[in-house]
Design an enzyme around this catalytic site. Structure first.
Site, PDB file in Angstrom:
ATOM      1  N   GLU A 171       0.828  -1.203   0.000  1.00 23.30           N
ATOM      2  CA  GLU A 171       0.000   0.000   0.000  1.00 23.30           C
ATOM      3  C   GLU A 171       0.864   1.254   0.000  1.00 23.30           C
ATOM      4  O   GLU A 171       2.018   1.241   0.403  1.00 23.30           O
ATOM      5  CB  GLU A 171      -0.929   0.019   1.212  1.00 23.30           C
ATOM      6  CG  GLU A 171      -0.305  -0.405   2.531  1.00 23.30           C
ATOM      7  CD  GLU A 171       0.783   0.488   3.057  1.00 23.30           C
ATOM      8  OE1 GLU A 171       0.690   1.716   2.856  1.00 23.30           O
ATOM      9  OE2 GLU A 171       1.740  -0.017   3.660  1.00 23.30           O
ATOM     10  N   GLY A 311       6.460  -0.238   5.087  1.00 19.42           N
ATOM     11  CA  GLY A 311       5.222  -0.463   4.353  1.00 19.42           C
ATOM     12  C   GLY A 311       5.521  -0.901   2.934  1.00 19.42           C
ATOM     13  O   GLY A 311       6.559  -1.504   2.658  1.00 19.42           O
ATOM     14  N   GLU A 312       4.592  -0.635   2.028  1.00 17.62           N
ATOM     15  CA  GLU A 312       4.726  -0.960   0.599  1.00 17.62           C
ATOM     16  C   GLU A 312       4.646  -2.450   0.308  1.00 17.62           C
ATOM     17  O   GLU A 312       4.670  -2.861  -0.846  1.00 17.62           O
ATOM     18  CB  GLU A 312       6.042  -0.416   0.008  1.00 17.62           C
ATOM     19  CG  GLU A 312       6.261   1.068   0.144  1.00 17.62           C
ATOM     20  CD  GLU A 312       7.598   1.514  -0.421  1.00 17.62           C
ATOM     21  OE1 GLU A 312       8.318   0.675  -1.027  1.00 17.62           O
ATOM     22  OE2 GLU A 312       7.946   2.698  -0.256  1.00 17.62           O
ATOM     23  N   GLY A 313       4.599  -3.304   1.331  1.00 20.45           N
ATOM     24  CA  GLY A 313       4.702  -4.738   1.127  1.00 20.45           C
ATOM     25  C   GLY A 313       6.118  -5.248   1.291  1.00 20.45           C
ATOM     26  O   GLY A 313       6.397  -6.425   1.023  1.00 20.45           O
TER      27      GLY A 313
END
Length: 345
Positions: A171, A311-313
């Site tokens: 995300e 974050g970001e995966g």
């Protein structure tokens, strides 16, 4: 609604067979710890004695949040769109990781501020330029929430069609740690002081204001059903993640849950349809303040603890490497019989 449909049953026979194979490998039983556990879980999900982690599908969902206009983040909302370009150009951390593991990689704009644009590598599916400020009104309408769920649903269906064996959702959205903290508070019955930290590096004054915003929103939307809570305070990218987790379990696609935001979305998905929990693997213990409470609610044992909070995966993709290695060891390691080694009598 589609997200309430039955999930694919875990293959208990293959799970048992995978355990039997583990017990025969040339090592003391249990000596690889969680690497053994995750392989056995994956065997049940995929219905294979020797599960695979060869073709990950990495989808990054992006969306802007109306609550960010109040100044709850250290970064301006323009950064969401700017980071989208960075993802598409391969310059973000998750882009490097996805490339390293040869993942099928997608970037979806679920609704970001700014005018019309053209950018190769960004799948534009905007619902609106941003969600609403949820202290003034619900973040999105019911129709918009349903549309965002379908974005995630379609993403998983593409992953299945392309032959992926593991799904990861990431995300991007300035303000989404605030939205996630509120959603976690609503789902867990907790207050801001138990759920949120300094996040992206905000100062103490902003931190105090952020906690006030979170508590006000919890008071405003408490006692609602999980889907209504999602609609009331989440971002479009978060709703898409929830939709992806729901659909993945229905299609038998294992998912790796990352840090705080993805764990909150996973918890929301489980509250909507409890059986989806069976298809979740958990990557890491995030450094985000409220992450442990969410993991505890999910009865989750993450694979790693590296202090990650980007974050970001990125946490999920980091753990993917361990899962891939665990699958290789499970498949290729000799049994006691094959190696001519005596097992314990």
């Amino acid at each position: 609604m589609w997200y309430l449909d039955q999930t694919k049953p875990i293959n208990q026979y293959m799970r048992t067979q995978a355990q039997k194979r583990q017990d025969k490998l040339t090592k003391p039983a249990g000596s690889l710890g969680e690497m053994e556990t995750v392989v056995i879980q994956l065997a049940g999900m995929q219905g294979k004695v020797c599960p695979t982690a060869d073709k990950p599908y990495m989808c990054t969902f992006a969306g802007d949040h109306g609550i960010a206009s109040l100044g709850v983040s250290a970064y301006p909302q323009t950064v969401t769109r700017q980071m989208l370009y960075n993802f598409a150009q391969g310059g973000a951390c998750i882009s490097v990781m996805a490339r390293h593991y040869r993942a099928i990689s997608r970037v979806i704009d679920c609704g970001t501020l700014g005018g019309a644009y053209e950018a190769h590598g960004i799948d534009q599916q905007p619902i609106a330029p941003s969600t609403h400020n949820f202290l003034e009104r619900a973040a999105m309408s019911d129709d918009d929430c349903q549309r965002a769920l379908v974005i995630g649903k379609n993403s998983v269906e593409e992953a299945v069609a392309l032959g992926a064996d593991i799904y990861i959702a990431g995300e991007m959205g300035i303000g989404n740690t605030t939205s996630s903290s509120v959603l976690a508070g609503l789902l867990l019955g907790e207050r801001a002081d138990q759920l949120t930290g300094l996040g992206t590096g905000i100062d103490e004054a902003t931190f105090a204001f952020k906690r006030t915003v979170i508590d006000q929103a919890i008071d405003l939307y408490q006692h609602n059903e999980p889907l209504t809570c999602l609609q009331s305070v989440a971002g479009f990218e978060m709703v898409a993640m929830v939709g992806a987790y729901l659909r993945a379990a229905q299609l038998g696609m294992p998912v790796i849950i990352g840090g705080f935001i993805s764990a909150v979305c996973a918890l929301c998905a489980v509250r909507i349809n409890p059986s989806v929990r069976d298809y979740m693997l958990f990557s890491h213990k995030s450094a985000e303040y409220g992450n442990q409470l969410v993991l505890d609610a999910l009865r989750a044992r993450p694979l790693i603890d590296l202090g990650l909070r980007l974050g970001e995966g990125t946490g999920a993709m980091t753990a993917f490497g361990i899962i891939q290695l665990a699958c290789a060891v499970h498949r290729d390691m000799a049994t006691f019989d094959e190696a001519g080694i005596s097992d314990r009598s």
